[in-house]
Scaffold this motif. Sequence first.
Motif, PDB file in Angstrom:
ATOM      1  N   THR A   1     -20.275 -90.567  36.531  1.00  0.00           N
ATOM      2  CA  THR A   1     -20.444 -91.969  36.920  1.00  0.00           C
ATOM      3  C   THR A   1     -21.763 -92.522  36.377  1.00  0.00           C
ATOM      4  N   ALA A   2     -22.816 -91.679  36.312  1.00  0.00           N
ATOM      5  CA  ALA A   2     -24.102 -92.168  35.801  1.00  0.00           C
ATOM      6  C   ALA A   2     -23.981 -92.557  34.323  1.00  0.00           C
ATOM      7  N   PHE A   3     -23.272 -91.744  33.544  1.00  0.00           N
ATOM      8  CA  PHE A   3     -23.152 -92.045  32.120  1.00  0.00           C
ATOM      9  C   PHE A   3     -21.965 -92.968  31.821  1.00  0.00           C
TER      10      PHE A   3
ATOM     11  N   SER B   1     -20.463 -77.963  41.369  1.00  0.00           N
ATOM     12  CA  SER B   1     -20.180 -79.345  41.762  1.00  0.00           C
ATOM     13  C   SER B   1     -19.843 -79.378  43.251  1.00  0.00           C
TER      14      SER B   1
ATOM     15  N   ILE C   1     -29.815 -88.924  38.818  1.00  0.00           N
ATOM     16  CA  ILE C   1     -28.655 -88.038  38.908  1.00  0.00           C
ATOM     17  C   ILE C   1     -29.010 -86.844  39.780  1.00  0.00           C
ATOM     18  N   ILE C   2     -28.133 -86.548  40.727  1.00  0.00           N
ATOM     19  CA  ILE C   2     -28.322 -85.369  41.580  1.00  0.00           C
ATOM     20  C   ILE C   2     -27.461 -84.230  41.050  1.00  0.00           C
TER      21      ILE C   2
ATOM     22  N   ARG D   1     -27.574 -79.343  27.944  1.00  0.00           N
ATOM     23  CA  ARG D   1     -26.190 -79.487  28.388  1.00  0.00           C
ATOM     24  C   ARG D   1     -25.524 -80.707  27.770  1.00  0.00           C
ATOM     25  N   LEU D   2     -26.238 -81.831  27.748  1.00  0.00           N
ATOM     26  CA  LEU D   2     -25.618 -83.077  27.278  1.00  0.00           C
ATOM     27  C   LEU D   2     -26.186 -83.563  25.946  1.00  0.00           C
TER      28      LEU D   2
ATOM     29  N   GLU E   1     -12.579 -79.082  38.465  1.00  0.00           N
ATOM     30  CA  GLU E   1     -13.817 -79.118  37.676  1.00  0.00           C
ATOM     31  C   GLU E   1     -13.667 -80.139  36.563  1.00  0.00           C
TER      32      GLU E   1
ATOM     33  N   TRP F   1     -18.717 -92.473  32.015  1.00  0.00           N
ATOM     34  CA  TRP F   1     -17.500 -91.925  31.405  1.00  0.00           C
ATOM     35  C   TRP F   1     -16.277 -92.295  32.231  1.00  0.00           C
TER      36      TRP F   1
ATOM     37  N   PRO G   1     -29.355 -93.334  32.988  1.00  0.00           N
ATOM     38  CA  PRO G   1     -28.809 -94.628  33.422  1.00  0.00           C
ATOM     39  C   PRO G   1     -29.079 -94.884  34.902  1.00  0.00           C
ATOM     40  N   ARG G   2     -29.103 -93.829  35.680  1.00  0.00           N
ATOM     41  CA  ARG G   2     -29.555 -93.890  37.077  1.00  0.00           C
ATOM     42  C   ARG G   2     -29.967 -92.480  37.474  1.00  0.00           C
TER      43      ARG G   2
ATOM     44  N   MET H   1     -19.738 -78.228  31.532  1.00  0.00           N
ATOM     45  CA  MET H   1     -19.303 -78.656  32.859  1.00  0.00           C
ATOM     46  C   MET H   1     -20.213 -79.782  33.326  1.00  0.00           C
ATOM     47  N   VAL H   2     -19.639 -80.781  33.937  1.00  0.00           N
ATOM     48  CA  VAL H   2     -20.416 -81.889  34.488  1.00  0.00           C
ATOM     49  C   VAL H   2     -19.902 -82.163  35.894  1.00  0.00           C
ATOM     50  N   SER H   3     -20.696 -82.922  36.652  1.00  0.00           N
ATOM     51  CA  SER H   3     -20.262 -83.246  38.008  1.00  0.00           C
ATOM     52  C   SER H   3     -19.967 -84.738  38.082  1.00  0.00           C
ATOM     53  N   GLU H   4     -19.438 -85.161  39.216  1.00  0.00           N
ATOM     54  CA  GLU H   4     -19.128 -86.582  39.395  1.00  0.00           C
ATOM     55  C   GLU H   4     -20.364 -87.437  39.159  1.00  0.00           C
ATOM     56  N   GLU H   5     -21.538 -86.898  39.522  1.00  0.00           N
ATOM     57  CA  GLU H   5     -22.789 -87.625  39.306  1.00  0.00           C
ATOM     58  C   GLU H   5     -23.013 -87.939  37.826  1.00  0.00           C
ATOM     59  N   HIS H   6     -22.837 -86.936  36.953  1.00  0.00           N
ATOM     60  CA  HIS H   6     -23.031 -87.190  35.523  1.00  0.00           C
ATOM     61  C   HIS H   6     -21.994 -88.195  35.021  1.00  0.00           C
TER      62      HIS H   6
ATOM     63  N   HIS I   1     -17.025 -77.044  44.229  1.00  0.00           N
ATOM     64  CA  HIS I   1     -17.322 -75.625  44.468  1.00  0.00           C
ATOM     65  C   HIS I   1     -18.013 -75.449  45.817  1.00  0.00           C
TER      66      HIS I   1
ATOM     67  N   TYR J   1     -17.248 -82.276  30.091  1.00  0.00           N
ATOM     68  CA  TYR J   1     -17.410 -83.391  29.151  1.00  0.00           C
ATOM     69  C   TYR J   1     -16.835 -82.938  27.813  1.00  0.00           C
TER      70      TYR J   1
ATOM     71  N   MET K   1     -25.011 -74.088  37.705  1.00  0.00           N
ATOM     72  CA  MET K   1     -24.707 -75.438  38.186  1.00  0.00           C
ATOM     73  C   MET K   1     -23.330 -75.410  38.844  1.00  0.00           C
TER      74      MET K   1
END
Lengths: 254, 254
Positions: free
Chosen positions: A138-140, B133, B117-118, B104-105, A119, A142, B114-115, A131-136, B136, A122, B131
């Motif tokens: 890479t989009a932001f 990932s 997000i799914i 959350r953020l 997991e 980090w 930025p793009r 908790m964030v996912s790979e989508e968040h 999970h 951020y 939520m």
Amino acid sequence: MNRRRKIYEGKAKILFEGPEPGTLVQYFKDDTTAGDGARHEIIDGKGVLNNRISEFVFTRLNGLGIPTHFLKRINMREQLIKEVEIIPLEIIVRNYAAGSLVKRLGLEPGTQLPRSIIEFCYKDDALHDPMVSEEHITAFGWATPAELDDIMSLAIRVNDFLTGLFMGVGIQLVDFKIECGRLYEGDLMRIVLADEISPDSCRLWDIKTRNKMDKDRFRENLGGLIENYREVAQRLGILVETDNALTTGPRLVQ
Amino acid sequence: MNRRRKIYEGKAKILFEGPEPGTLVQYFKDDTTAGDGARHEIIDGKGVLNNRISEFVFTRLNGLGIPTHFLKRINMREQLIKEVEIIPLEIIVRNYAAGSLVKRLGLEPGTQLPRSIIEFCYKDDALHDPMVSEEHITAFGWATPAELDDIMSLAIRVNDFLTGLFMGVGIQLVDFKIECGRLYEGDLMRIVLADEISPDSCRLWDIKTRNKMDKDRFRENLGGLIENYREVAQRLGILVETDNALTTGPRLVQ
Ligand SMILES: Nc1ncnc2c1ncn2[C@@H]1O[C@H](COP(=O)(O)OP(=O)(O)O)[C@@H](O)[C@H]1O
Ligand SMILES: Nc1ncnc2c1ncn2[C@@H]1O[C@H](COP(=O)(O)OP(=O)(O)O)[C@@H](O)[C@H]1O
Ligand SMILES: [Mg+2]
Ligand SMILES: [Mg+2]
């Protein structure tokens, strides 16, 4: 205790300027927090134990070829590390259900997970490390997808090693949290393991008794935190020179 | 209204046995809920509008070659769909910050991301759709990595289409939620779009006035839900035969 310039003071550690460019001194405090700093106590001797346990683990990870920031321990509370650009993520590896996963997915604490689960949170105390996912991520920006791949490979290797290490001394590795950073070496950049690995950042249960030997003793007001951290160090065969606050002098454990 | 066997009653729709094996009738209720059912009201005519809007969208998605469960609308409140094995995820596509992502953020509502997000939430009201990932999802076997790839491709295609569709009628697609299912055809299995796409499942803001034209009108107690849903239908050029409860008879909108 330290005449070097302070770079950053966190909840459990302080970073000082190191003796060489690109190095830092990581100082382990006795400060113990929960709920992103909402609860806070000083537990005498915790910093000394975490410094020793983290040294022990990082030394062996370096030996296995897993890249880390660790250079050497300096004294009871300090270690010399390579300065990295910290990736603002807490990377959590879970083998058994505990903590937030129990609440999130309604699992029975201690349930073995179908497989190890990674997991990401951020790292932001004000947001309570969401908790964030790979989508968040890479989009932001980090971390890049390639960096995430490196981080996940590294996390799995650390999990393999730690699971074995603790199993060997009768301790179940329930989960743990790591931080990673970018280490710039000339034109090259590598992802390395940073921060610490200690009972502050792992969930460790005695295999026989199910006794908790980690920071949950503080989170859940169970008491006996130092005794349990010392037991972890002892089982790992670490010579622990505890603080004077705890004993009358250096003390050989085991 | 329906003499068919009821298969499932959800918060906003009812599924009945369909006329042919492998088909279902999806009935749109006027029930409007928030907070996983914690708040609940009947809003006259909502089901009729959602049935029409969802028919409109699914018909065009089918036309684009995006596989969906939709076969045809039967009457004001019912549509004929293919029965699928629902994947227990809410798949959320976000273009602008709103709702839980804002909290959350710590983002400003309406910030362009930025793009796109799914996000995935595990569909479980008792756990408040937590939520999750990809880790999970694959560890617990809710979907395979290959299925997740299909789901994400599908979600992106739906987002591309919906963004354009709504932009064309002066509406900003802030985010939306879809559900997917496994459609078994002989030995083959395909991931198809299921459930509904309507102002209940999208965040839709008027581009000029920033007026909210979606279920947030209910969540945020803004009133005027039906008027706004009808406006969405109207802009899409949909002939809306509203309930007698709302008007004195079938009514040509636009
Ligand atoms: N090698 C390193 N280079 C730079 N920063 C590091 C390194 N290792 C750890 N850090 C950072 O130093 C801080 C350690 O102090 P800590 O008390 O854990 O802080 P926090 O309260 O932010 O978690 C953390 O913010 C961590 O990200
Ligand atoms: N094609 C389909 N086949 C089987 N189930 C479906 C299909 N499309 C939607 N569903 C399910 O039907 C239910 C629709 O009713 P709804 O009121 O939205 O229920 P819920 O309260 O569970 O969200 C949902 O549980 C959805 O997953
Ligand atoms: Mg820390
Ligand atoms: Mg639903």
